[in-house]
Motif scaffolding. Structure first.
Motif, short mmCIF file in Angstrom:
data_model
loop_
_atom_site.label_atom_id
_atom_site.label_comp_id
_atom_site.label_asym_id
_atom_site.label_seq_id
_atom_site.Cartn_x
_atom_site.Cartn_y
_atom_site.Cartn_z
N TRP A 296 0.79 -1.25 0.14
CA TRP A 296 -0.10 -0.03 -0.05
C TRP A 296 0.83 1.26 0.02
O TRP A 296 0.54 2.27 -0.78
N LEU A 297 1.93 1.14 0.74
CA LEU A 297 2.86 2.47 0.93
C LEU A 297 3.49 2.58 -0.51
O LEU A 297 3.98 3.66 -0.95
N GLY A 298 3.97 1.50 -1.05
CA GLY A 298 4.45 1.31 -2.53
C GLY A 298 3.83 1.82 -3.63
O GLY A 298 4.16 2.15 -4.78
N GLY A 299 2.56 2.24 -3.33
CA GLY A 299 1.76 3.04 -4.30
C GLY A 299 2.25 4.33 -4.77
O GLY A 299 2.20 5.00 -5.68
N HIS A 300 2.94 5.03 -3.55
CA HIS A 300 3.55 6.12 -3.54
C HIS A 300 5.30 6.16 -3.42
O HIS A 300 5.98 7.24 -3.74
N MET A 301 5.70 5.17 -2.50
CA MET A 301 7.34 5.14 -2.27
C MET A 301 7.53 3.96 -2.99
O MET A 301 7.40 2.63 -2.45
N ILE A 302 8.58 4.02 -3.61
CA ILE A 302 9.09 2.79 -4.37
C ILE A 302 10.09 2.08 -3.64
O ILE A 302 9.99 0.82 -3.87
N ALA A 303 10.73 2.51 -2.67
CA ALA A 303 11.43 1.58 -1.46
C ALA A 303 10.66 0.77 -0.81
O ALA A 303 10.91 -0.44 -0.78
N ALA A 304 9.17 1.09 -0.53
CA ALA A 304 8.29 0.27 0.10
C ALA A 304 8.05 -0.89 -0.73
O ALA A 304 7.74 -1.90 -0.38
N LEU A 305 7.83 -0.58 -1.93
CA LEU A 305 7.46 -1.42 -3.01
C LEU A 305 8.48 -2.60 -3.19
O LEU A 305 8.27 -3.62 -3.21
#
Length: 400
Positions: free
Chosen positions: A307-316
């Motif tokens: 979910w965070l990876g929707g805007h943060m590539i590191a979280a993805l």
């Protein structure tokens, strides 16, 4: 061992040549990689397919779900035959049918024709699930999970190849070329694998599809198999919802990546190939239940990271590693259990993989709709729901 109502077929095997014996496990793993890639071939190519047909990626996302439903159908009808018919002939025939369907798909003039070709190809590309019971049966008891893990490692390598190489080939030469290449590889590897399989003379008992008819009874009489089926359906559904929708996120407004660049993201799937041997060792040492429990905890952590990876590539990045590690650990544990809990391993394995792919297909179909209505957050909600259903359903059922 739980009893089942399915008749156990009698097989006789002739000794295979030493070279064929040494080639068997590596070639099965390689064949598994190629055939598994066919199921996911369309997913990274959806933006290109949509452009070619004058549509939008979200409008053609259902083609990826068709592939999974087709695979589940093939497992129902073809994989149980591993208990009753000659694998050599069946592997060769199914490989050629898959290759022909992929070649036809490459010439499709619209989404319906393409979906039909993908459906047939996916239904016929069940070769790995015909072979993994053979691998488990031939492995030493104390190394069985590790041998199964070697095949599963090939499976996930194929999934990565479908996303990475499919995206690169599609971007450079078009999605139709990617389909033609997959057809050629499937024919070559399928026939080569059939040649090195040990010779068998099965004595079929009952009808040709007696394994399919016996499947409900096999699952009903084995609580361990039932739990493995449901838990893997939940885990695979969560992974599939996220992974089949990922190209839509990466090529959309949030990141705006090209199809080829988005395909490179699939390299994180190599986590699964690296984790599989370790998972096999852990299952052999500690048992399947503990490994599955740990895998579910890891998957639960990955969902908010996605979910965070929707805007943060590191979280993805972190989420992709975590969910692949969780999926493969769960798969090694659950499939080993499915292969050893009944007297009809091919039928039990078919029930297990059908359950997993049914969970994956339904979750990815719902995820496509969720992405269209609520964006990436909707996809993550679908993944979380499938994890809750997979674990919660089995946690409340009394052990048999």
């Amino acid at each position: 061992m739980p009893s089942t109502t399915a008749a156990q077929p009698v097989r006789t095997a002739t000794p295979e040549p030493p070279v064929a014996s040494r080639l068997l496990l590596p070639l099965i793993a390689l064949c598994t990689a190629v055939t598994a890639a066919n199921i996911y071939l369309a997913a990274p190519l959806l933006p290109l397919i949509a452009h070619d047909f004058g549509s939008t990626p979200s409008a053609v996302a259902w083609i990826a779900s068709v592939a999974q439903f087709g695979y589940a159908a093939g497992l129902l009808f073809f994989a149980p035959l591993g208990d009753s018919v000659n694998r050599r002939r069946l592997v060769a025939v199914l490989s050629l049918v898959t290759a022909a369907a992929l070649a036809v798909g490459a010439t499709a003039a619209g989404t319906i024709a393409l979906a039909a070709a993908v459906l047939v190809a996916s239904a016929a590309t069940v070769v790995p699930q015909l072979l993994v019971p053979l691998v488990a049966a031939r492995a030493p008891a104390d190394r069985r999970a590790r041998h199964v893990a070697a095949v599963i490692s090939g499976l996930f390598t194929g999934i990565v190849a479908a996303r990475v190489l499919g995206g690169l080939v599609g971007q450079a030469f078009g999605w139709r070329t990617a389909f033609v290449g997959a057809a050629a590889l499937t024919a070559v590897l399928g026939l080569a694998t059939a040649l090195v399989l040990p010779a068998e003379t099965p004595r079929r008992q009952g009808s040709l599809f007696s394994g399919l008819a016996a499947m409900p009874s096999v699952v009903r009489h084995s609580p361990d198999l039932w739990r493995a089926c449901v838990r893997q359906a939940g885990m695979y559904g969560a992974w599939s919802a996220l992974w089949t929708s990922l190209a839509l996120l990466l090529t959309g407004e949030s990141y705006g990546l090209s199809t080829a660049t988005a395909g490179l993201f699939g390299l994180f799937g190599l986590t699964a190939s690296a984790v599989a041997p370790l998972a096999g060792q852990l299952v052999d040492r500690f048992g399947a239940a503990k490994v599955v429990r740990s895998a579910y905890l890891l998957a639960a952590v990955s969902v908010p990271l996605f979910w965070l990876g929707g805007h943060m590539i590191a979280a993805l990045f972190a989420a992709a590693i975590a969910v692949h590690a969780a999926l493969v650990a769960s798969h090694v544990a659950n499939q080993t259990l499915a292969l050893t809990t009944t007297s009809t391993p091919a039928t039990a394995n078919s029930a297990y993989v059908v359950a997993g792919f049914a969970g994956g297909a339904s979750a990815s179909a719902l995820a496509g709709l969720a992405f269209g209505h609520w964006g990436w957050g909707g996809v993550c909600a679908v993944a979380g729901l499938w994890l809750v259903l997979g674990w919660g359903t089995t946690a409340v059922r009394r052990r048999g």
